[in-house]
Design a protein around this motif. Structure first.
Motif, PDB file in Angstrom:
ATOM      1  N   PRO A 192      38.467  49.964  29.022  1.00 12.80           N
ATOM      2  CA  PRO A 192      39.336  48.772  28.876  1.00 12.80           C
ATOM      3  C   PRO A 192      39.293  47.750  30.156  1.00 12.80           C
ATOM      4  N   GLU A 193      39.649  48.295  31.411  1.00  5.89           N
ATOM      5  CA  GLU A 193      39.765  47.576  32.555  1.00  5.89           C
ATOM      6  C   GLU A 193      38.332  46.935  32.720  1.00  5.89           C
ATOM      7  N   ASN A 194      37.258  47.660  32.623  1.00  6.20           N
ATOM      8  CA  ASN A 194      36.108  47.088  32.973  1.00  6.20           C
ATOM      9  C   ASN A 194      35.745  46.149  31.717  1.00  6.20           C
ATOM     10  N   ILE A 195      35.883  46.225  30.669  1.00 10.21           N
ATOM     11  CA  ILE A 195      35.608  45.300  29.651  1.00 10.21           C
ATOM     12  C   ILE A 195      36.347  44.001  29.721  1.00 10.21           C
ATOM     13  N   LEU A 196      37.639  44.023  30.424  1.00  9.05           N
ATOM     14  CA  LEU A 196      38.430  42.704  30.562  1.00  9.05           C
ATOM     15  C   LEU A 196      37.749  42.094  31.801  1.00  9.05           C
ATOM     16  N   GLU A 197      37.526  42.974  32.615  1.00  9.47           N
ATOM     17  CA  GLU A 197      36.781  42.450  34.112  1.00  9.47           C
ATOM     18  C   GLU A 197      35.733  41.578  33.816  1.00  9.47           C
ATOM     19  N   LYS A 198      34.862  42.134  33.193  1.00  9.29           N
ATOM     20  CA  LYS A 198      33.536  41.668  32.652  1.00  9.29           C
ATOM     21  C   LYS A 198      33.824  40.293  31.686  1.00  9.29           C
ATOM     22  N   LEU A 199      34.587  40.566  30.743  1.00 13.88           N
ATOM     23  CA  LEU A 199      34.940  39.310  29.799  1.00 13.88           C
ATOM     24  C   LEU A 199      35.293  37.975  30.919  1.00 13.88           C
ATOM     25  N   ARG A 200      36.252  38.394  31.769  1.00 16.25           N
ATOM     26  CA  ARG A 200      36.979  37.598  32.874  1.00 16.25           C
ATOM     27  C   ARG A 200      35.772  36.837  33.382  1.00 16.25           C
ATOM     28  N   GLU A 201      34.836  37.624  34.053  1.00 16.35           N
ATOM     29  CA  GLU A 201      33.625  37.123  34.868  1.00 16.35           C
ATOM     30  C   GLU A 201      32.840  36.351  34.033  1.00 16.35           C
ATOM     31  N   LEU A 202      32.298  36.843  32.577  1.00 18.59           N
ATOM     32  CA  LEU A 202      31.325  36.120  31.800  1.00 18.59           C
ATOM     33  C   LEU A 202      31.985  34.703  31.271  1.00 18.59           C
ATOM     34  N   TYR A 203      33.404  34.787  30.852  1.00 15.49           N
ATOM     35  CA  TYR A 203      34.070  33.739  30.217  1.00 15.49           C
ATOM     36  C   TYR A 203      35.181  33.233  30.808  1.00 15.49           C
ATOM     37  N   PRO A 204      35.170  32.723  31.967  1.00 13.42           N
ATOM     38  CA  PRO A 204      36.408  32.493  32.919  1.00 13.42           C
ATOM     39  C   PRO A 204      37.462  31.581  32.251  1.00 13.42           C
ATOM     40  N   GLU A 205      37.155  30.832  31.305  1.00 13.26           N
ATOM     41  CA  GLU A 205      38.100  29.857  30.690  1.00 13.26           C
ATOM     42  C   GLU A 205      38.613  30.263  29.218  1.00 13.26           C
ATOM     43  N   THR A 206      38.116  31.606  28.776  1.00 15.23           N
ATOM     44  CA  THR A 206      38.407  32.222  27.390  1.00 15.23           C
ATOM     45  C   THR A 206      39.686  32.885  27.802  1.00 15.23           C
ATOM     46  N   LYS A 207      40.813  32.749  26.635  1.00 14.13           N
ATOM     47  CA  LYS A 207      41.790  33.689  26.629  1.00 14.13           C
ATOM     48  C   LYS A 207      41.232  34.758  25.961  1.00 14.13           C
ATOM     49  N   ILE A 208      41.797  36.010  26.502  1.00 14.51           N
ATOM     50  CA  ILE A 208      41.280  37.346  25.757  1.00 14.51           C
ATOM     51  C   ILE A 208      42.427  38.142  25.317  1.00 14.51           C
ATOM     52  N   VAL A 209      42.115  38.478  23.969  1.00 12.84           N
ATOM     53  CA  VAL A 209      43.211  39.606  23.405  1.00 12.84           C
ATOM     54  C   VAL A 209      42.282  40.750  23.140  1.00 12.84           C
ATOM     55  N   LEU A 210      42.668  41.770  23.693  1.00 16.45           N
ATOM     56  CA  LEU A 210      41.540  43.065  23.292  1.00 16.45           C
ATOM     57  C   LEU A 210      42.830  44.116  22.832  1.00 16.45           C
ATOM     58  N   THR A 211      42.268  44.479  21.810  1.00 18.25           N
ATOM     59  CA  THR A 211      43.008  45.750  20.986  1.00 18.25           C
ATOM     60  C   THR A 211      42.573  46.688  21.395  1.00 18.25           C
ATOM     61  N   LEU A 212      43.592  47.933  21.515  1.00 20.01           N
ATOM     62  CA  LEU A 212      43.147  49.159  22.032  1.00 20.01           C
ATOM     63  C   LEU A 212      43.655  50.347  21.051  1.00 20.01           C
ATOM     64  N   GLY A 213      43.418  49.818  19.854  1.00 23.75           N
ATOM     65  CA  GLY A 213      43.892  51.061  18.821  1.00 23.75           C
ATOM     66  C   GLY A 213      45.339  51.607  19.042  1.00 23.75           C
ATOM     67  N   LYS A 214      45.335  52.889  19.124  1.00 27.68           N
ATOM     68  CA  LYS A 214      46.855  53.633  19.387  1.00 27.68           C
ATOM     69  C   LYS A 214      47.398  53.144  20.791  1.00 27.68           C
ATOM     70  N   ASN A 215      46.440  52.632  21.721  1.00 28.11           N
ATOM     71  CA  ASN A 215      46.956  52.219  23.020  1.00 28.11           C
ATOM     72  C   ASN A 215      47.337  50.804  23.139  1.00 28.11           C
ATOM     73  N   GLY A 216      47.640  50.316  22.159  1.00 22.71           N
ATOM     74  CA  GLY A 216      48.209  48.922  22.097  1.00 22.71           C
ATOM     75  C   GLY A 216      47.215  47.620  21.988  1.00 22.71           C
ATOM     76  N   ALA A 217      47.649  46.670  22.901  1.00 22.99           N
ATOM     77  CA  ALA A 217      46.640  45.503  23.250  1.00 22.99           C
ATOM     78  C   ALA A 217      47.018  44.899  24.323  1.00 22.99           C
ATOM     79  N   VAL A 218      45.888  44.044  24.846  1.00 19.27           N
ATOM     80  CA  VAL A 218      46.131  43.315  26.131  1.00 19.27           C
ATOM     81  C   VAL A 218      45.615  41.963  26.018  1.00 19.27           C
ATOM     82  N   TYR A 219      46.678  41.085  26.516  1.00 21.97           N
ATOM     83  CA  TYR A 219      46.362  39.571  26.673  1.00 21.97           C
ATOM     84  C   TYR A 219      45.829  39.514  27.977  1.00 21.97           C
ATOM     85  N   GLN A 220      44.704  38.570  28.306  1.00 24.22           N
ATOM     86  CA  GLN A 220      44.541  38.312  29.454  1.00 24.22           C
ATOM     87  C   GLN A 220      43.885  36.812  29.610  1.00 24.22           C
TER      88      GLN A 220
END
Ligand code: RIB
Length: 300
Positions: A192-220
């Motif tokens: 997840p950490e790498n996914i978030l980093e990569k998404l930030r790098e690829l789409y710096p203006e996009t708000k990301i909400v990544l759901t992680l199943g039993k581990n909850g969700a992250v907004y970036q």
């Protein structure tokens, strides 16, 4: 600001099974139910049940009357939905005794969009309006490009992942809501950490909400991050949990709630959906989320 969800409507044929069927196996199911679903319809219903007015656009086939009725019952404005010849989209869903699912999707009418139909619907919307999309319809790239050109705010749930997403310009997406599997497929990363980093790098203006199943969700968004744990419930059927999360989180953004408040609201709503059978039927009303949310065990 108006909200338009241009998305799928499916009839879900749901079979209760001991375990997911394996290749070559014949398996008796212990029950069968028919529900209204489709990622598009579920997300519209989640928005409406959260209290946010939403227009749904999409196509149904000859047996689509229950899908139109589901819109009416839940307060989704279905004025842009058209009925065409041929079959509606449908799914065959297995739900096992732990409430996990497997979904076989038949696109049907959801994949019969034409550019004329898209243009006609978008003609009623303007700069500043919001459009919500998923990947169960054809012409997704065209819809994104057209809505962006009109300066609509594009929100995308790139689910389910397939090669059609490769022709979509995610740089035009203001908010991307996805699970970690889809995040992995889009970025080629696993953690997840790498996914978030990569998404930030690829789409710096996009708000990301990544759901992680039993581990909850992250907004970036840029350097901002918020984490949300799940609320613990007995899982009956996980179908539409992600759609409920998407609809409720979006409703919180539309209402101007803070991100942590919105994540908590969405987590409670999706926990309630997991505790109930079906797709659209399992999505709770805002009142139920508020009432049950107080008694829910604090996040795991
Ligand atoms: O996200 C759940 C939905 O996915 C189901 O309702 C089914 O129709 C599939 O589209």
């Amino acid at each position: 600001m108006k909200i338009l969800n241009f998305g799928s409507l499916n009839i879900d044929y749901v079979y209760a099974v001991e375990h997911m069927i394996a290749p070559g196996e014949t398996l008796a199911s212990s029950g069968m139910s028919i529900f209204c679903g489709g990622k598009g319809l579920n997300q519209s219903i989640a928005l409406a049940k959260a209290g946010v007015p939403v227009y749904h656009a999409g196509l149904v086939g000859e047996e689509g009357a229950p899908l139109l009725e589901a819109c009416r019952e839940s307060g989704v404005n279905g004025k842009y939905i058209r009925t065409i010849s041929g079959r509606s989209g449908h799914t065959i869903i297995q739900v096992d005794r732990d409430g996990q699912n497997c979904i076989l999707l038949y696109g049907g009418a959801n994949r019969k969009f034409t550019k004329e139909y898209v243009d006609e619907v978008l003609g009623d919307f303007e700069a500043g309006d919001m459009i919500l999309l998923q990947n169960e319809v054809n012409l997704l790239d065209y819809i994104i490009d057209s809505a962006y050109a009109k300066k609509m705010t594009v929100v995308l749930n790139p689910s389910p992942y397939d090669s059609a997403l490769e022709s979509c310009d995610f740089g035009k997406v203001a908010m991307l809501l996805l699970n970690e599997i889809e995040g992995g497929q889009i970025t080629g990363e696993e953690e997840p950490e790498n996914i978030l980093e990569k998404l930030r790098e690829l789409y710096p203006e996009t708000k990301i909400v990544l759901t992680l199943g039993k581990n909850g969700a992250v907004y970036q968004y840029k350097d901002e991050r918020y984490y949300q744990d799940i609320y613990k419930v007995k899982a009956v059927d996980t179908t539409a949990a992600g759609d409920t999360f998407t609809g409720y989180f979006l409703s919180s953004a539309v209402e101007g709630m803070s991100v942590p408040e919105g994540l908590a609201l969405a987590a409670k709503a999706s926990a309630l959906a997991v505790s109930r059978k079906g797709a659209a039927d399992s999505i709770p009303l805002r009142r139920e989320v508020m009432e049950n949310g107080r008694q829910m065990q604090s996040p795991m």
